[in-house]
Design a protein around this motif. Structure first.
Motif, PDB file in Angstrom:
ATOM      1  N   GLY A  10       0.726  -1.294   0.118  1.00 55.83           N
ATOM      2  CA  GLY A  10      -0.018   0.049   0.078  1.00 55.83           C
ATOM      3  C   GLY A  10       0.867   1.219  -0.144  1.00 55.83           C
ATOM      4  O   GLY A  10       0.375   2.274  -0.205  1.00 55.83           O
ATOM      5  N   LYS A  11       1.951   1.184   0.178  1.00 55.05           N
ATOM      6  CA  LYS A  11       3.109   2.411  -0.073  1.00 55.05           C
ATOM      7  C   LYS A  11       3.247   2.932  -1.407  1.00 55.05           C
ATOM      8  O   LYS A  11       3.155   2.105  -2.457  1.00 55.05           O
ATOM      9  CB  LYS A  11       4.397   2.053   0.843  1.00 55.05           C
ATOM     10  CG  LYS A  11       4.452   1.503   2.094  1.00 55.05           C
ATOM     11  CD  LYS A  11       3.796   2.720   3.016  1.00 55.05           C
ATOM     12  CE  LYS A  11       3.611   2.072   4.278  1.00 55.05           C
ATOM     13  NZ  LYS A  11       2.935   3.123   5.301  1.00 55.05           N
ATOM     14  N   HIS A 151     -10.279   5.043   8.374  1.00 58.83           N
ATOM     15  CA  HIS A 151      -9.244   4.293   7.592  1.00 58.83           C
ATOM     16  C   HIS A 151      -7.719   4.393   8.496  1.00 58.83           C
ATOM     17  O   HIS A 151      -7.712   5.627   8.771  1.00 58.83           O
ATOM     18  CB  HIS A 151      -9.143   4.407   6.070  1.00 58.83           C
ATOM     19  CG  HIS A 151      -9.904   3.782   5.281  1.00 58.83           C
ATOM     20  ND1 HIS A 151     -10.046   2.615   5.149  1.00 58.83           N
ATOM     21  CD2 HIS A 151     -11.405   4.176   4.874  1.00 58.83           C
ATOM     22  CE1 HIS A 151     -11.059   1.931   4.347  1.00 58.83           C
ATOM     23  NE2 HIS A 151     -11.786   3.132   4.114  1.00 58.83           N
ATOM     24  N   LYS A 152      -7.026   3.691   8.332  1.00 56.02           N
ATOM     25  CA  LYS A 152      -5.487   3.806   9.049  1.00 56.02           C
ATOM     26  C   LYS A 152      -4.470   4.061   8.115  1.00 56.02           C
ATOM     27  O   LYS A 152      -3.395   4.267   8.363  1.00 56.02           O
ATOM     28  CB  LYS A 152      -5.240   2.476   9.672  1.00 56.02           C
ATOM     29  CG  LYS A 152      -6.037   2.246  10.868  1.00 56.02           C
ATOM     30  CD  LYS A 152      -5.605   0.902  11.639  1.00 56.02           C
ATOM     31  CE  LYS A 152      -6.552   0.359  12.661  1.00 56.02           C
ATOM     32  NZ  LYS A 152      -8.067   0.503  12.300  1.00 56.02           N
ATOM     33  N   ASP A 153      -4.854   4.410   6.777  1.00 54.21           N
ATOM     34  CA  ASP A 153      -3.980   4.784   5.648  1.00 54.21           C
ATOM     35  C   ASP A 153      -4.658   5.697   4.752  1.00 54.21           C
ATOM     36  O   ASP A 153      -5.894   5.662   4.736  1.00 54.21           O
ATOM     37  CB  ASP A 153      -3.244   3.844   5.072  1.00 54.21           C
ATOM     38  CG  ASP A 153      -1.695   4.291   4.619  1.00 54.21           C
ATOM     39  OD1 ASP A 153      -1.556   5.339   4.352  1.00 54.21           O
ATOM     40  OD2 ASP A 153      -0.690   3.279   4.482  1.00 54.21           O
ATOM     41  N   GLY A 154      -4.041   6.216   3.844  1.00 52.17           N
ATOM     42  CA  GLY A 154      -4.636   7.068   2.930  1.00 52.17           C
ATOM     43  C   GLY A 154      -5.886   6.390   1.969  1.00 52.17           C
ATOM     44  O   GLY A 154      -5.853   5.046   1.663  1.00 52.17           O
ATOM     45  N   ALA A 171     -11.884   2.665  -0.747  1.00 55.25           N
ATOM     46  CA  ALA A 171     -10.506   1.738  -1.068  1.00 55.25           C
ATOM     47  C   ALA A 171      -9.599   2.400  -0.335  1.00 55.25           C
ATOM     48  O   ALA A 171      -9.266   3.727  -0.816  1.00 55.25           O
ATOM     49  CB  ALA A 171     -10.404   1.444  -2.593  1.00 55.25           C
ATOM     50  N   SER A 172      -8.799   1.575   0.392  1.00 58.44           N
ATOM     51  CA  SER A 172      -7.668   2.337   1.182  1.00 58.44           C
ATOM     52  C   SER A 172      -6.334   1.516   1.022  1.00 58.44           C
ATOM     53  O   SER A 172      -6.305   0.435   0.877  1.00 58.44           O
ATOM     54  CB  SER A 172      -7.993   2.549   2.620  1.00 58.44           C
ATOM     55  OG  SER A 172      -6.851   3.103   3.338  1.00 58.44           O
ATOM     56  N   ALA A 173      -5.294   2.279   1.208  1.00 58.18           N
ATOM     57  CA  ALA A 173      -3.676   1.643   1.067  1.00 58.18           C
ATOM     58  C   ALA A 173      -3.754   1.024   2.361  1.00 58.18           C
ATOM     59  O   ALA A 173      -2.625   0.223   2.541  1.00 58.18           O
ATOM     60  CB  ALA A 173      -2.701   2.901   1.313  1.00 58.18           C
ATOM     61  N   VAL A 198      -5.838  -1.708  -1.194  1.00 60.08           N
ATOM     62  CA  VAL A 198      -6.958  -1.718  -2.212  1.00 60.08           C
ATOM     63  C   VAL A 198      -7.080  -0.368  -2.773  1.00 60.08           C
ATOM     64  O   VAL A 198      -7.439   0.836  -2.364  1.00 60.08           O
ATOM     65  CB  VAL A 198      -8.197  -1.780  -1.106  1.00 60.08           C
ATOM     66  CG1 VAL A 198      -9.498  -1.968  -2.228  1.00 60.08           C
ATOM     67  CG2 VAL A 198      -8.138  -3.099  -0.331  1.00 60.08           C
ATOM     68  N   ASN A 199      -6.999  -0.354  -4.302  1.00 63.71           N
ATOM     69  CA  ASN A 199      -6.993   0.779  -5.267  1.00 63.71           C
ATOM     70  C   ASN A 199      -7.978   1.154  -5.821  1.00 63.71           C
ATOM     71  O   ASN A 199      -8.326   2.505  -6.269  1.00 63.71           O
ATOM     72  CB  ASN A 199      -5.756   0.511  -6.254  1.00 63.71           C
ATOM     73  CG  ASN A 199      -4.453   0.032  -5.723  1.00 63.71           C
ATOM     74  OD1 ASN A 199      -4.025   0.432  -4.518  1.00 63.71           O
ATOM     75  ND2 ASN A 199      -3.759  -0.870  -6.121  1.00 63.71           N
TER      76      ASN A 199
END
Length: 487
Positions: A10-11, A151-154, A171-173, A198-199
């Protein structure tokens, strides 16, 4: 987005970008990379702990510098808005005298001037009027109504349900996709079936199914049967992992989680950046960083055909709502139209951008709207792809844009801006971006926008970004707003 790679974790590795983009490398990533080099050295555990502590301090310093950068940028924006407002007032005042003077000058020189000079003078007047019109007051009012946090990331993408239910998908990184209630901003279901970022997330047009694409090189179709009362997210209770907190700050908010897909689509050798349902929903198109797209049969879980032709990674895919057409965008500066209405698909290549095309979507009246890292948005006619009908020039790279059913383009930017234009290229409004303005916008890159054809709780536009937030906006015309006040 000018993304160089969406990794399975996810980075995001980005090419050169403006100073407002937050560094994506974390201390843990840096330490883990260096740790391999230190394995062969006799380094004591105490020294390793000290090294990790120093990296933590460096990260904090970067975060402080980033916050200072944001504060300075907001001050610059406020000054620019004042200058723009003053320019608008001055242009309105000067334009009256200018037009009168031009008319008088033309009247005096009609007898002596040549036809070519007259044409030049009229052209100058038309250009001046066009410049003045660009400073007109916004046609739309925009206010934040809801914030969907957890969400815990972008957050890469936000999508609105097509079945009429008041829900959205994100959908999140952080390797998850979530289903949210539009009205109360509650997370109803969390899907944790992917092993990578998840893009993309898209709803089935008729059924309670969701399609997600991931950096793990797979696309999943999973059942999004949500309960508005109990934390049940699937017909099979055994597949629920138990309740988890969607937002750590809200200990009383429990959600259901799901890990098992109904269907898994494979075949790509690289991360899948986007996936969508083809009209009729019997087929799915996926777009990958392996430079290919694929058409999948849902019933047989097989790949029908591989779409080749792009020279670089494919960044986005979108389908026509009623016809078997699809567009794929690529870092090779082009987007391609795929026609599946006949047994053999045909393809048209649209060239016009100078950098990576980050998204291309269908709009009303056989139009396609494309956005690029070259800081432009272009409106195209499917019947004539030689040149765009309109070109919108901006000051920042474009991410995943969307077009409403009425023809309003919502453009998300790397610099946290979201601007609204019509299909002729006329600017309509800009969404509030900081707490110093009315409402509160994003404070990181805005990755995607999505329109709701049927507003719920007056919310008809959604935005998401790398501040981990999803915002629901009420976008109304000034006339409609005045009518509401009168009522």
């Amino acid at each position: 987005m000018s993304v160089s790679q969406i990794t399975s974790s996810g980075k995001v590795l980005k090419s050169k970008r403006n100073s407002m983009t937050r560094p994506q490398s974390t201390v843990d990533d840096i330490y883990s990379n260096l740790r391999g080099d230190f394995e062969n050295e006799n380094i004591t555990p105490a020294f390793k702990i000290r090294l990790h502590s120093l990296f933590r301090q460096i990260e904090k310093e970067f975060e402080l510098l980033y916050q200072e950068n944001q504060t300075l940028q907001e001050k610059i924006d406020i000054l620019n808005e004042k200058i723009e407002s003053q320019t608008f007032d001055k242009q309105n005042y000067d334009s009256v005298d200018f037009d009168n003077n031009v008319s008088k000058a033309l009247a005096k020189k009609v007898s002596s001037s040549s036809s070519q000079k007259l044409k030049t003078a009229y052209k100058l007047k038309a250009q001046t009027s066009k410049i003045v019109s660009s400073f007109k007051a916004p046609h739309l009012t925009c206010n934040v109504v809801k914030e969907y946090a957890g969400h815990k990331d972008g957050v890469w993408e936000v999508s609105v349900s097509r079945t009429g239910q008041p829900i959205i998908g994100t959908a999140s990184a952080d390797h998850s996709a979530c289903i949210w209630s539009i009205d109360n901003a509650r997370c109803l279901l969390q899907y944790n079936g992917h092993n990578g970022s998840v893009n993309s997330v898209r709803f089935h047009p008729q059924k309670d199914l969701v399609l997600t694409a991931s950096g793990d090189s797979t696309a999943h179709i999973w059942q999004a049967v949500v309960s508005w009362d109990l934390p049940k997210g699937h017909s099979s209770e055994e597949e629920l992992e138990g309740s988890e907190e969607c937002d750590e700050s809200k200990s009383d908010t429990k959600i259901a989680t799901l890990r098992t897909p109904v269907c898994e689509l494979v075949g790509h050798s690289g991360p899948i950046s986007s996936a969508d349902w083809l009209a009729g929903a019997d087929y799915v198109i996926t777009a990958s960083w392996d430079r290919t797209g694929m058409l999948h049969d849902i019933e047989s879980h097989t790949t029908i055909t591989t779409l080749t032709g792009h020279d670089l990674e494919i960044t986005h895919a979108a389908t026509h709502p009623s016809q078997k057409l699809a567009v794929t965008s690529s870092r090779d500066t082009t987007f391609r139209l795929w026609d599946f209405r006949e047994t053999v698909q045909s393809v048209s290549v649209f060239q016009g951008h100078s950098e990576s095309v980050t998204s291309a979507v269908f709009a009303k009246e056989d139009k396609v709207v494309s956005g690029s890292d070259d800081r432009t948005v272009k409106v195209w006619d499917l019947r004539n792809m030689r040149s765009p009908l309109a070109t919108i020039r901006t000051d920042s790279a474009i991410n995943r844009l969307s077009v409403s059913s009425t023809g309003v383009i919502a453009i998300p930017h790397d610099n946290r801006q979201v601007r609204l234009f019509d299909l002729t290229g006329q600017r309509l409004a800009r969404l509030p971006r900081s707490s110093r303005q009315a409402g509160h916008g994003h404070n990181r890159m805005v990755a995607c926008t999505a329109w709701a054809d049927e507003p719920s709780n007056n919310i008809n536009l959604f935005t998401c970004g790398f501040d981990r937030k999803v915002l629901g906006w009420s976008v109304q015309s000034v006339k409609d707003k005045e009518k509401e006040k009168d009522i």
